[in-house]
Design an enzyme around this catalytic site. Structure first.
Site, PDB file in Angstrom:
ATOM      1  N   GLU B  61       0.806  -1.222   0.000  1.00 36.71           N
ATOM      2  CA  GLU B  61       0.000   0.000   0.000  1.00 36.71           C
ATOM      3  C   GLU B  61       0.840   1.273   0.000  1.00 36.71           C
ATOM      4  O   GLU B  61       0.474   2.260  -0.641  1.00 36.71           O
ATOM      5  CB  GLU B  61      -0.957   0.016   1.199  1.00 36.71           C
ATOM      6  CG  GLU B  61      -2.151  -0.913   1.052  1.00 36.71           C
ATOM      7  CD  GLU B  61      -1.831  -2.380   1.259  1.00 36.71           C
ATOM      8  OE1 GLU B  61      -0.714  -2.692   1.710  1.00 36.71           O
ATOM      9  OE2 GLU B  61      -2.694  -3.228   0.975  1.00 36.71           O
ATOM     10  N   HIS B 130     -11.273  -5.436   8.955  1.00 37.01           N
ATOM     11  CA  HIS B 130     -12.072  -5.216   7.754  1.00 37.01           C
ATOM     12  C   HIS B 130     -13.344  -4.424   8.055  1.00 37.01           C
ATOM     13  O   HIS B 130     -14.223  -4.333   7.204  1.00 37.01           O
ATOM     14  CB  HIS B 130     -12.463  -6.550   7.117  1.00 37.01           C
ATOM     15  CG  HIS B 130     -11.323  -7.293   6.486  1.00 37.01           C
ATOM     16  ND1 HIS B 130     -10.331  -7.887   7.219  1.00 37.01           N
ATOM     17  CD2 HIS B 130     -11.024  -7.549   5.190  1.00 37.01           C
ATOM     18  CE1 HIS B 130      -9.469  -8.477   6.397  1.00 37.01           C
ATOM     19  NE2 HIS B 130      -9.870  -8.289   5.164  1.00 37.01           N
TER      20      HIS B 130
HETATM   21  C1  LIG Z   1      -1.733  -4.623   4.228  1.00 34.71           C
HETATM   22  C2  LIG Z   1      -2.794  -5.474   3.635  1.00 34.71           C
HETATM   23  N1  LIG Z   1      -3.219  -5.213   2.376  1.00 34.71           N
HETATM   24  C3  LIG Z   1      -4.190  -5.946   1.822  1.00 34.71           C
HETATM   25  C4  LIG Z   1      -4.762  -6.969   2.506  1.00 34.71           C
HETATM   26  C5  LIG Z   1      -5.872  -7.790   1.874  1.00 34.71           C
HETATM   27  N2  LIG Z   1      -5.356  -9.135   1.566  1.00 34.71           N
HETATM   28  C6  LIG Z   1      -5.564 -10.140   2.416  1.00 34.71           C
HETATM   29  S1  LIG Z   1      -4.781 -11.515   1.930  1.00 34.71           S
HETATM   30  C7  LIG Z   1      -4.179 -10.778   0.546  1.00 34.71           C
HETATM   31  C8  LIG Z   1      -3.311 -11.557  -0.394  1.00 34.71           C
HETATM   32  C9  LIG Z   1      -2.164 -12.179   0.312  1.00 34.71           C
HETATM   33  O1  LIG Z   1      -1.448 -12.995  -0.541  1.00 34.71           O
HETATM   34  P1  LIG Z   1      -0.162 -13.752  -0.057  1.00 34.71           P
HETATM   35  O2  LIG Z   1       0.727 -12.837   0.704  1.00 34.71           O
HETATM   36  O3  LIG Z   1       0.419 -14.423  -1.228  1.00 34.71           O
HETATM   37  O4  LIG Z   1      -0.713 -14.813   1.006  1.00 34.71           O
HETATM   38  P2  LIG Z   1      -1.770 -15.992   0.753  1.00 34.71           P
HETATM   39  O5  LIG Z   1      -3.086 -15.457   1.226  1.00 34.71           O
HETATM   40  O6  LIG Z   1      -1.743 -16.334  -0.684  1.00 34.71           O
HETATM   41  O7  LIG Z   1      -1.330 -17.115   1.609  1.00 34.71           O
HETATM   42  C10 LIG Z   1      -4.602  -9.459   0.481  1.00 34.71           C
HETATM   43  C11 LIG Z   1      -4.280  -8.536  -0.605  1.00 34.71           C
HETATM   44  C12 LIG Z   1      -4.302  -7.212   3.811  1.00 34.71           C
HETATM   45  N3  LIG Z   1      -4.806  -8.186   4.565  1.00 34.71           N
HETATM   46  N4  LIG Z   1      -3.323  -6.457   4.346  1.00 34.71           N
END
Ligand SMILES: Cc1ncc(C[n+]2csc(CCOP(=O)(O)OP(=O)(O)O)c2C)c(N)n1
Ligand SMILES: [Mg+2]
Lengths: 363, 327
Positions: B61, B130
């Site tokens: 972000e 959220h």
């Molecule tokens: C700072 C932040 N930005 C956005 C989100 C929303 N979000 C939750 S999980 C996710 C994707 C995460 O992907 P990854 O790091 O590959 O982990 P995975 O869920 O695939 O295990 C996002 C964008 C968040 N939780 N925190």
């Protein structure tokens, strides 16, 4: 010109997707026992996961992040860490949390929208789930700093996803871990997707492990669907950390076989062929095949364990569903060590409102 | 053309309209591409405008906000999605130290016309982080506009205005009402003003001031109060910063009584600012203390307790009755 830096990244794998050994087993007298434990926990993890999704689908639990496909990664984290190490998880570490002390009903409570899921004293000093991506990596470095300052032979382990490696927090954590040579292990569950964003969009580097180079720490890849490799690589990294030999970044290659969470629909953005291929490499089947080949696990054990797991999961679900609701004042009681007068006033309003269903907002 | 659409569809419609109108408008963020955003606000944009103008970013972000600042200074109109307001905090250094003051510190040589959109608020049983409403944090930043729609038509018009605005705008979308109701929205490309509140209902006994999702409960309360013979004026603040104190003040000068309703925690909320303005400029018109119906000064509870946290229609009605009873 002289070369001032050269780096290489190695991938560790023992079992291929068919469960066939691709290199000699690690020299480890307890291997059979450890792998049986891995296997049993992986079966349990999948059973709990399946149940959690069913609870969400039937309106008995909130949004849930499945660990389908990540069982080898997370179970070995749980088994390789020592109890006085500190786990700093993200939100897909249900298995390691459970192995380290969280009851299954605690996990369900958390995803069921109840803070008490983080409260079990059996979780010791482990951090609770972390939703703001990659912020936890820095906490792990703080924990590791405390251990280092006090000269303790313990370490911290933190997990994030492939997407998480793009955040400044992650890079800052690697950096300080290298600068201070902290007793910390970073595990990246590279499941190839960050919700709908494929791994290739996250960064231009061919591996995530090589981010370690920029921080001056060890970086390596491991087949995250191979429990033997995970166990071996994690044990080594944890030992190194505890012995003061420095931090490690482990990129565990895997695949998110589920939707991102129950709120997601991966068919919108993900090719079904890719998913099918990924299922052929999933972690449980290959370990099962291998254990059977070795004579370390048989059909009778398989059957017995499955019914035992079903019983354990069912028990946890019942305890979860029978948990009495938190009283409304619970949302005020843990804000501060001592409750400020202004909060006490609002707590009173909330109680009155809950009792009579009336207004709490006017004093 | 007119469309019978939800608020999230109206956001999508405004994005499409703005992108059709100007090549300079680009959309970026996490999952805004083929997935169309986790709430589907950017759905179809990638197909229509291509990967050059609809960018799925790495997960970062701070990076998103910083990129927007550079793009905006180059004359593009970046419209970035922050997936949830709970993840806007990494952007704050970029927003506070740069976006909100680039114009001021270069005395107008550079400016920062960017939009950060983020869904916010509780009530949808979401996981932790959220469901918060932290608009007051953002409203406290000089140089920034903070805009919150409360209906499909206002989402359309205000988002167009935010995109046309020469200054940085934080556009907060109350996700509890993303799909709560449909409204006919004219896709006429006409923006709504960012410097005025919207009077949704005229009345003479009391002024109810709110914004975002709480407008729903506020209008319900006004309906029920009307059955009891109470005439409520309902004002949607919409732009919580800078505030249109004119509209608020003239309403309270007419009714003499006022209740401010917001979902965010009570202390230091935007309600406190409105209350201060009304006290400063309208004290003599007030016939009763200004009252607030708000969330509590507590961490947003996980979803099992969120209904206890959120103000409801009955809370508003009772507070109005107490305010009317004051003499
Ligand atoms: C700072 C932040 N930005 C956005 C989100 C929303 N979000 C939750 S999980 C996710 C994707 C995460 O992907 P990854 O790091 O590959 O982990 P995975 O869920 O695939 O295990 C996002 C964008 C968040 N939780 N925190
Ligand atoms: Mg991922």
């Amino acid at each position: 010109m002289e070369r001032t830096f050269q780096g290489e990244i190695y991938l560790t794998r023992y079992l291929d997707s068919q469960g066939t050994l691709v290199q000699p087993l690690p020299d480890n007298p307890q291997l059979a026992e450890q792998l049986q434990s891995c296997y049993r926990n992986m079966i349990l993890a999948r059973a709990l996961d399946t149940k959690a999704i069913a609870l969400q689908r039937t309106g008995q639990m909130g949004t849930y992040a499945s660990m389908l496909g990540a069982e080898a990664i997370d179970v070995t984290i749980g088994l390789c860490m020592q109890l006085d190490d500190v786990l700093v998880p993200y939100y897909r570490n249900h298995a390691s949390q459970h192995i380290r002390g969280a009851a299954m009903e605690d996990l369900l409570l958390y995803w069921g929208g109840d803070e008490r899921g983080n409260a079990n004293p059996a979780m010791n000093q482990d951090f609770p789930n972390c939703v703001p991506i990659a912020t936890q990596a820095l906490h792990a470095c703080g924990v590791a700093s405390a251990m280092k300052i006090r000269g303790e032979k313990r370490c911290a382990l933190t997990v994030c996803g492939d997407g998480g490696t793009s955040k400044g927090d992650f890079m800052e954590a690697l950096n300080i871990a290298g600068a201070w040579q902290l007793p910390v292990v970073f595990v990246v569950n590279n499941n190839q997707w960050a919700i709908s964003v494929p791994r290739a969009i996250q960064c231009g580097a061919p591996t995530l492990a090589q981010k370690a180079f920029s921080a001056g720490i060890r970086g390596e890849q491991v087949d995250g669907n191979d429990a033997i490799a995970m166990h071996e690589v994690l044990s080594r990294a944890l030992d190194r950390a505890r012995e003061g030999k420095g931090p490690t970044l482990i990129e565990a290659l895997s695949y998110r076989l589920s939707d991102h969470t129950t709120a997601d629909d991966a068919t919108r953005y993900r090719d079904n062929e890719e998913l099918k291929t990924a299922w052929e490499r999933e972690p449980i089947k290959r370990l099962q095949t291998f254990l059977h080949q070795q004579g370390w696990w048989d059909e009778a054990q398989e059957k017995a364990w499955h019914s035992e797991v079903a019983r354990m999961v069912q028990g946890a679900v019942e305890r979860y569903l029978n948990t009495t609701a938190q009283p409304v004042e619970a949302m005020f009681d843990h804000l501060y060590e001592e409750m400020p007068a202004s909060v006490q006033e609002q707590r009173d309003w909330a109680q009155v409102k809950a009792m009579k269903g009336g207004s709490h907002h006017e004093s | 053309m007119s469309h019978n659409i939800t608020m999230v569809e109206a956001v999508n419609l405004a994005l499409k309209r703005a992108m059709r109108n100007s090549e300079d408008v680009v959309v970026l963020g996490e999952d805004v591409g083929p997935n169309g955003g986790v709430f589907r606000a950017t759905v179809d944009l990638r197909d229509e405008f291509g990967p050059r103008r609809v960018l799925d970013t790495p997960l970062a972000e701070t990076m998103i906000a910083g990129l927007c600042i550079g793009m905006a200074a180059q004359g593009l109109k970046p419209v970035a999605e922050i997936q949830f307001m709970g993840f806007i905090f990494p952007t704050l250094e970029q927003i506070i130290c740069h976006a909100a003051r680039l114009r001021n510190r270069t005395r107008g040589r550079l400016s920062c016309p960017m939009v950060l959109r983020a869904p916010f608020g509780g009530g949808i049983h979401a996981p932790e982080h959220h469901s918060e409403s932290t608009e007051a944090l953002l409203a406290h930043i000089p140089g920034l506009r903070v805009v919150i729609p409360s209906s499909p038509a206002r989402a359309y018009g205000l988002l167009l205005a935010a995109i046309e605005c020469p200054d940085p705008v934080i556009f907060l979308e109350p996700k509890r009402i993303y799909r709560a109701s449909k409204q006919t929205v004219e896709d006429n490309g006409i923006p709504l003003p960012l410097d005025t509140c919207f009077t949704l209902r005229e009345g003479s006994d009391i002024t109810l001031i709110s914004w975002g999702a709480m407008i729903t409960e506020t209008l319900q309360a006004a309906d029920q109060l009307a059955d009891q013979g109470v005439s409520s004026e309902v004002i949607d603040v919409a732009s919580v910063s800078p505030l249109d104190s004119e509209t608020l003040l003239s309403s309270v000068q007419k009714t003499g009584r006022c209740v401010i309703i917001h979902e965010a925690p009570r202390s230091g909320g935007v309600g406190a600012e409105i209350s201060a303005i009304l006290a400063e400029k309208g004290l003599l018109a007030l016939q009763a203390p200004i009252a607030r119906v708000t969330g509590y000064d507590t961490v947003m509870p996980y979803y099992r307790l969120e209904q206890h946290y959120l103000p409801n229609t009955q809370d508003i009605i009772e507070t109005v009755q107490q305010t009317l009873a004051f003499s």
